[in-house]
Design an enzyme around this catalytic site. Sequence first.
Site, PDB file in Angstrom:
ATOM      1  N   TYR A 535       0.850  -1.186   0.000  1.00 16.48           N
ATOM      2  CA  TYR A 535       0.000   0.000   0.000  1.00 16.48           C
ATOM      3  C   TYR A 535       0.887   1.236   0.000  1.00 16.48           C
ATOM      4  O   TYR A 535       1.978   1.238   0.583  1.00 16.48           O
ATOM      5  CB  TYR A 535      -0.902   0.031   1.231  1.00 16.48           C
ATOM      6  CG  TYR A 535      -1.903  -1.089   1.315  1.00 16.48           C
ATOM      7  CD1 TYR A 535      -3.209  -0.915   0.856  1.00 16.48           C
ATOM      8  CD2 TYR A 535      -1.558  -2.312   1.867  1.00 16.48           C
ATOM      9  CE1 TYR A 535      -4.134  -1.937   0.947  1.00 16.48           C
ATOM     10  CE2 TYR A 535      -2.480  -3.340   1.964  1.00 16.48           C
ATOM     11  CZ  TYR A 535      -3.763  -3.146   1.497  1.00 16.48           C
ATOM     12  OH  TYR A 535      -4.677  -4.160   1.590  1.00 16.48           O
ATOM     13  N   HIS A 543      -6.530   1.337  -1.778  1.00 17.49           N
ATOM     14  CA  HIS A 543      -6.318  -0.071  -2.092  1.00 17.49           C
ATOM     15  C   HIS A 543      -4.859  -0.289  -2.509  1.00 17.49           C
ATOM     16  O   HIS A 543      -4.176   0.637  -2.958  1.00 17.49           O
ATOM     17  CB  HIS A 543      -7.246  -0.519  -3.219  1.00 17.49           C
ATOM     18  CG  HIS A 543      -8.685  -0.573  -2.820  1.00 17.49           C
ATOM     19  ND1 HIS A 543      -9.234  -1.624  -2.125  1.00 17.49           N
ATOM     20  CD2 HIS A 543      -9.701   0.306  -3.014  1.00 17.49           C
ATOM     21  CE1 HIS A 543     -10.518  -1.404  -1.915  1.00 17.49           C
ATOM     22  NE2 HIS A 543     -10.823  -0.238  -2.440  1.00 17.49           N
ATOM     23  N   LYS A 586      -4.725  -4.830  -9.913  1.00 14.81           N
ATOM     24  CA  LYS A 586      -3.389  -4.746  -9.339  1.00 14.81           C
ATOM     25  C   LYS A 586      -2.373  -5.163 -10.392  1.00 14.81           C
ATOM     26  O   LYS A 586      -2.683  -5.939 -11.296  1.00 14.81           O
ATOM     27  CB  LYS A 586      -3.246  -5.636  -8.098  1.00 14.81           C
ATOM     28  CG  LYS A 586      -4.220  -5.315  -6.982  1.00 14.81           C
ATOM     29  CD  LYS A 586      -3.963  -6.179  -5.769  1.00 14.81           C
ATOM     30  CE  LYS A 586      -5.075  -6.073  -4.757  1.00 14.81           C
ATOM     31  NZ  LYS A 586      -5.422  -4.720  -4.375  1.00 14.81           N
TER      32      LYS A 586
END
Length: 633
Positions: A535, A543, A586
């Site tokens: 993070y 997120h 991601k």
Amino acid sequence: MAENMTIATMAQPSESPSKSGEEAPASTNPAATSAPPRPPRVPYHQIYKLPAPIRTFPLPTFYPSNPLSLFHLAVAWLRQVLLPPPAEPSVIHEGIWDPDTRSVHVKDPKSIRALWEQGFYGKGSLSRSEPNWFKRELSRRGLDGTTVSEERTASRREERRQVKWERAKAELEAIEKQKHEEAKLNSETVNAAIPEPPAAEIEPEPEVLLSSLPDHVLSATSTIPLSRAAPTNEFVPKTVAHGHVEPKPPVGPLELLALPNSYALVRGEELALSQPEPAPTEENVRKELKAPVGPIELLALPNSLVDLVALSVVSVLSEDAGVDEDESSTEDQLEASALTNDEPETSATEANDSTSSSSPPHTDGLPDSQPTQENVPATPERRKSVRFSSTVESTTFQHTDAASEVKNNNGSSDVEVFSSFVSAVEKPVILNVEPTVISQELVDKEHFQLAPEEAFFLTFGLGALRVVDPVTEAPISNEQLLIKLRANSYFPPRSVDNLSPEDPFLVQYAVYHHFRSLGWVPRHGIKFGVDWIIYQRGPVFDHSEFGIMVVPSFSDPRWSEFEHEESKKTWSWLMGVNRVLSHVLKSLVLVYVDVPPPPVFDEEMKKGGIAAALKKFTIREVMVRRFSVNRNR
């Protein structure tokens, strides 16, 4: 430590200053003015203002264009020199090493909140990340009016699920409406293509005079068509000489979709049409059940096993009651017929006290010579002798008794008995004991867990944690803790003599220490199939943007002299991990860790300790992006 960074850190978005000077317009809604004001909420940037469990005292900024800034800088420097602040870390937290879970447990509530709010270390044993089980229980029991993050997350997911369900329903309705319109348009087109017969070819029917018909024809005839019916717009198939429907080639989309997929389906339909359809029975109707997929079907399900048993027993009892009613109606008819043929009774006592030696009544129309059944009355109930007891006791219904009888000894039905039994099961058993006061105090049963990498970073890197032995409660030194964590990174744990620089803990800790030093917040990423997720500020603010996969590398040529385990990763593994991370927005980062050979690592451990040995680990990051034709042109 030699490091090659290829990840560009994202600039933090600048926070817009709050317009405190502007006043909000006065609300004209009376409900809003009458509602009690909510307590002010502490902003997140104040709760999580410390990125680590230590405090720093930076000097003020010096501006050459402003001479007063130099004076401010001098005053702050003199204050720290003459009155130095306490050494940091000023607060040292305590944790207990647990060999069963291979983690460090922290049980002090103040230490738990400090470690979570100052760097997002660890997780709650009964929570996903933040240790808020106690708050969640208070909210569930209604003792606290606040909500927790899990409840808000669950409500958002339920709202998204409901929105998706409504959207899918609307799309399905639109598709069905479009299909209906296309079918209607197709039928109109086919009907329009059929030519109507010309009016000249239609022979007029002769007029029929009602007066010319005989009387018996007029009486038998209700209506007589006097004119030819107008042709309808409905599609009428053409017929050939043999009387069969003329087949047409399937040229439209509906006709093509209506064709069978194989000859087996056609043969099955012919066999099904040739066999007579069995009459529907109750058992077949019961078997035709559908899975509860809609909200109404889910709400119709029983809430507990007791309700399910009650429904099944009530259905069985209703069937038995229906059969018994049919039998009782037949017996009543026989009894009524017997009573009409018997002699009138003198009194109820004589009827009840009659013995089997009395002569049976003769039926009308039957001679005496015909053999009859002796000692068998017309109705079995007239043969019973009823005696009442002076003491009336309630009938006890046992759990093992069968629920086959419709009427019990006390006259109540089995449905009533079962309903009372279910209510008795659901209600708590009240004993004749003195009432005791149940304590409403809620005890916090959650503890805090620190991963081995987090615990060693707090102990060795920051010095803000002290790990103690669970048996002796003596503090464990950094060297002993490192050996213990290295040995427990294998399963089963290895001895000290079998440890090497390629231990999983050393490789993982090198990556964790590397990203912590760069300002990232790494946390375990087993949920997403990776080793770590990082993070930028913490899980409260945003997120995670990257998923980390650690790959040990043995690039030193001296590793050929020692046994080591090479990483066996395949392309399918890489594409699978990348696909999983792409679904959660991601990016995949492969972190290669160059592990030093055992002689170099042992020599550095003897000379400079843990810090010198960790400097021999080299970190290399490689960003993996999924190739897309539209994006990567």
